[in-house]
Design an enzyme around this catalytic site. Structure first.
Site, short mmCIF file in Angstrom:
data_model
loop_
_atom_site.label_atom_id
_atom_site.label_comp_id
_atom_site.label_asym_id
_atom_site.label_seq_id
_atom_site.Cartn_x
_atom_site.Cartn_y
_atom_site.Cartn_z
N GLY A 18 0.77 -1.23 0.00
CA GLY A 18 0.00 0.00 0.00
C GLY A 18 0.80 1.28 0.00
N GLY A 20 2.84 2.30 -2.40
CA GLY A 20 2.95 2.86 -3.74
C GLY A 20 4.13 2.37 -4.55
N LYS A 21 4.58 1.14 -4.29
CA LYS A 21 5.72 0.60 -5.06
C LYS A 21 5.43 0.56 -6.55
CE LYS A 21 5.79 -3.35 -2.93
NZ LYS A 21 4.76 -3.13 -1.91
N THR A 22 4.24 0.03 -6.90
CA THR A 22 3.92 -0.13 -8.32
C THR A 22 3.82 1.22 -9.02
OG1 THR A 22 2.76 -2.21 -7.90
CG2 THR A 22 2.24 -1.06 -9.95
N SER A 23 3.12 2.17 -8.43
CA SER A 23 2.95 3.47 -9.08
C SER A 23 4.29 4.19 -9.22
CB SER A 23 1.94 4.32 -8.32
OG SER A 23 2.30 4.45 -6.96
N ASP A 45 4.69 -9.26 -7.86
CA ASP A 45 3.68 -9.22 -6.81
C ASP A 45 2.51 -10.14 -7.19
OD1 ASP A 45 1.77 -8.64 -4.92
OD2 ASP A 45 2.06 -6.48 -5.01
N THR A 501 -4.58 -1.42 -3.45
CA THR A 501 -3.71 -2.47 -2.94
C THR A 501 -4.20 -3.05 -1.61
OG1 THR A 501 -1.79 -1.56 -4.08
CG2 THR A 501 -1.35 -3.03 -2.23
#
Length: 568
Positions: A18, A20-23, A45, A501
């Protein structure tokens, strides 16, 4: 700067769920591609929303992202990889061992450690083999391996016969038995991770104390392994447009307090600050906004949408109180507010005249601080994971360590540092606390996963665990397991936030519990800005963004839903 500075070919983004790794990894990749580089983004992930963020249908091969020349992405499916491992380990015994033993073996290989090592095998093929990504200038990995996995794979003893002889019972180590052929590739992968000229590892956090503590723990683990090229990326940095809105002012102050008390190790790292974005980070335009120096405040207040919101905790507490005694377990990923929800339920029950014990196993949770003042009838305790693990480790090493050579003992000691071991050790301590639920309420902040419950409940699985470690299963644990499945005695509450997430990960947790025969009593959506009453322009936009996630949770047919507003 609002995005991490890139000076190496390989980047890893890691952090708790949650943050914000992906963004951030996608925004960084997009910025590099628009600067003329060829970039590959890889997600490992299991609950990846890389497709959603980039607006493309991805597979396990590089896919060009529409509207972003030079940008490619792929999804590694660690669950599929774990299934392959599981079948590789269990398949030879089908038709030979009883069905119950086969089911038990499959459960041994269904834990988080198995999934993580399987995922490592998949991205090692990309990281350790230069030819696999030779056409790209940069390779960005969304989600990095934990320190436990890296330590495991760097141990020379991981490639000894000890592993081959342990696959019957080592839930964390079993998969490695099938990876002997990968030894050279793994060595190259670990070396690549530790090479500061080749790889940068970005610790992603929000300006919140719990997220920063997790980032510091990861930094320490990686430092022990010689991974030195680290950066800190703070995501979602919020500053109120103008003072006067109670919610916006409180959120600003909370972020400042968290940064003022940031651990020294993190504070010394190069850092980027990415501003709070109200509309989420789906689509290329939103990702480009992340790369801007600051988030532009909208021109004025837009009223929140009017939807039917779930009620608060009052109805849940009344239904729990009607049973007179029992156990309530709050579950969910870090940072969603399990501790505050557990404390609120415990306090409400005590004020209704019940005897209540509030306990936690979270080493970072300050559960006493979550209780406002002294409440008659409420006792606050804490299960110390470090002490429980130390006791369990000493017991195992005393009984099993003496029969192993140095390599085997080193392997066993690393196995005992795994998340699975900690959960089993803490689970034994749970039994002592839960037993109090026969004549009072016991509220437990942070509960065991469905995998752990199944692992300890399977007689064949536990028998192999005993053979491997010479540990003993307390009778209290045996009586505890049926209680956890008894919906009249134990009520499980999943806590989440109204964001992509946390909701996706909570749904995976619900599936995990379902395998153990446990249905959640309720879901609690915590810290809702939609219900907060804020009039800050940015926060009202974020409140609107919450709507589909609130509706998704509320539509869950198997449990009740409560919603708690973000409060100052």
């Amino acid at each position: 700067m609002s995005l991490p500075q890139v000076e190496t070919r390989i980047l890893f983004f890691t952090g708790k769920g949650g943050v914000g790794k992906t963004s951030l990894s996608c925004a960084t990749g997009l910025a590099l591609a628009e600067a003329g580089r060829r970039v590959l983004i890889v997600s490992t992930d299991p609950a990846s929303n890389l497709d959603e963020v980039l607006g493309a249908t991805l597979s396990q091969v590089p896919t060009a992202i529409p509207g972003a020349p030079g940008l490619f992405a792929l999804n590694i499916d660690p669950e599929a990889a774990a299934r392959d491992y599981r079948e590789r380990m269990v398949g030879p015994y089908r038709g030979i061992l009883p069905a119950a033993a086969i089911a038990s073996m499959e459960e041994q290989f269904s834990g988080a450690c198995t999934v993580e090592i399987a995922a490592f095998d998949e991205f090692a093929k990309l990281l350790g083999d230069p030819a696999a990504t030779a056409e790209f200038d940069h390779v960005i990995f969304d989600t990095a391996p934990t320190g436990h996995t890296l330590r495991l794979l760097t141990l020379p003893s991981a490639w000894t016969e000890f592993i081959a002889s342990s696959t019957g019972g080592a839930s964390c180590l079993g998969p490695l038995a099938g990876l002997e052929k990968q030894k050279a590739l793994y060595a190259a992968t670990v070396a690549q991770l530790a090479d500061p000229k080749a790889t940068t590892l970005v610790l992603v956090s929000r300006p919140e104390r719990s997220a920063l503590r997790e980032a510091e723990r990861t930094r320490g683990e990686l430092a022990e392994l010689g991974v030195s090229n680290l950066r800190l990326a703070l995501n979602g940095v919020f500053t109120a447009a103008s003072p006067g809105d109670a919610i916006a002012d409180a959120m600003t102050e909370r972020g400042r307090d968290a940064l003022a008390t940031m651990p020294a190790g993190l504070a010394s790292l190069p850092r980027s600050d990415t501003p709070f974005l109200p509309r989420g980070t789906v689509g290329l335009d939103a990702l480009r906004a992340m790369g801007q120096a600051g988030a532009a405040h909208p021109p004025g207040f837009e009223p929140m949408p009017r939807i039917h919101l779930p009620g608060g905790l009052e109805a849940l507490v009344a239904e729990i109180a009607a049973s007179g005694h029992g156990v309530v377990m709050t579950m969910g990923k870090g940072g969603v507010g399990k501790t505050s929800v557990a404390a609120a339920i415990a306090t409400a029950l005590a004020r209704l005249g019940h005897k209540v014990t509030l306990s936690t196993t979270d080493p970072a949770a300050h559960v006493q601080d979550a209780v406002e003042g002294k409440v008659a009838g409420l006792t606050v305790t804490r299960i110390d994971p470090e002490r429980e693990v130390a006791d369990y480790r000493d017991e195992v090493l005393a009984k099993a360590g003496g029969t192993l050579d140095m390599a085997g003992r080193a392997m066993l000691e690393e196995d005992l540092r795994s998340p699975c071991t900690e959960e089993i050790a803490v689970f034994r301590a749970f039994s002592r606390t839960v037993d109090e639920g026969r004549d009072r309420f016991v509220i437990l902040d942070t509960a065991p996963t469905g995998h752990t419950i199944l692992l300890l409940d399977a007689a064949e699985a536990y028998h192999r665990e005993v053979l491997r470690t010479q540990a003993e299963m307390p009778e209290a644990v045996r009586s505890l397991l049926p209680r956890l499945r008894d919906r009249d005695f134990t009520k499980t509450i999943i806590v989440t936030l109204a964001e992509a997430t946390p909701v996706h990960e909570a749904e995976r947790l619900q599936d995990d519990l379902a395998r153990a025969g446990i249905t959640p009593f309720a879901w609690v959506i915590n810290q809702s800005l939609l219900a907060s009453g804020t009039r800050d322009p940015l926060l009202t936009q974020r409140g609107t963004y919450e709507v589909p996630f609130i509706e998704r949770v509320a539509a869950n047919p198997s449990s009740r839903t409560a919603l708690i507003p973000w409060t100052a």
